[in-house]
Enzyme design. Structure first.
Site, PDB file in Angstrom:
ATOM      1  N   ALA A 149     -12.537 -12.049  19.635  1.00 19.85           N
ATOM      2  CA  ALA A 149     -11.243 -12.244  20.383  1.00 19.85           C
ATOM      3  C   ALA A 149     -10.608 -11.121  20.086  1.00 19.85           C
ATOM      4  CB  ALA A 149     -10.673 -13.597  20.093  1.00 19.85           C
ATOM      5  N   HIS A 207      -8.285 -20.128  26.470  1.00 19.15           N
ATOM      6  CA  HIS A 207      -9.703 -19.451  26.319  1.00 19.15           C
ATOM      7  C   HIS A 207     -10.421 -20.289  25.077  1.00 19.15           C
ATOM      8  CE1 HIS A 207     -10.302 -15.559  28.210  1.00 19.15           C
ATOM      9  NE2 HIS A 207      -9.139 -15.889  28.592  1.00 19.15           N
TER      10      HIS A 207
END
Length: 182
Positions: A31, A47
């Protein structure tokens, strides 16, 4: 290497996650987002909640070529989400001034593009399944300000580098993936 591109909120991350779920073995989710405010924190949380709990997560945007090379020893699949935020973070990480008019865009672009070329090369020869998410931001009008035009141009160049190295490329629109390469 699989590249997944599309506009904002097109469903590209969800599609990339579905691809990663089909790979047998360990998955590493890289990420590149940073928490900059409460709204961004909420987006990142959404997410995280969507990902399977057994996936490992690396939150980073610095020295990713080295980190991917090391991670491929342990993971069958590496999902990098996303290049657009990575590029944004690197611009502000490497920039030597807050004054946009005095930014050395050529030096900055050379440094960042070199780093992205290394990521593309490592990902293209990896033994792991590599899935990269990136934003397609070049479908609109020419931005009015210098930084936005610079960002759009660099993002387009980086996406071309990644797409050239990718075995497969998908363009996601309204949640519908279209295979455009491979």
């Amino acid at each position: 290497m699989i590249l997944v591109t599309g506009g904002d909120k097109s469903g590209k991350s969800a599609f990339a996650e579905d691809l990663a779920k089909k790979v047998n073995g360990n998955v590493l989710y890289i990420a590149t987002a940073k928490v900059t405010d409460e709204e961004m924190e909420h987006r990142i949380l959404k997410h995280k909640q969507r990902r399977p709990e057994h996936w490992d997560t690396l939150e980073s945007y610095i020295n990713l070529a080295e980190k991917i090379k090391e991670a491929e020893k342990k993971y069958n699949c590496i999902l990098l989400d996303c290049i657009t935020l990575l590029l944004t973070n690197l611009i502000f990480e490497y920039n030597k001034t807050d004054d946009i008019e005095n930014m050395d865009f050529i030096e900055l672009e050379n440094k960042i593009v070199k780093e992205l070329e290394e990521i593309a090369e490592i990902c293209s020869i990896s033994k792991s399944e590599i899935i990269i998410v990136t934003g397609e931001i070049g479908l609109g009008i020419v931005p009015i300000d210098k930084l936005s035009r610079y960002f759009r141009d660099m993002m387009g160049n980086v996406n071309q580098i990644l797409a050239k190295k990718a075995n497969e490329v998908y363009f996601v629109v309204s949640g519908i993936p279209m295979k455009i390469k491979g």
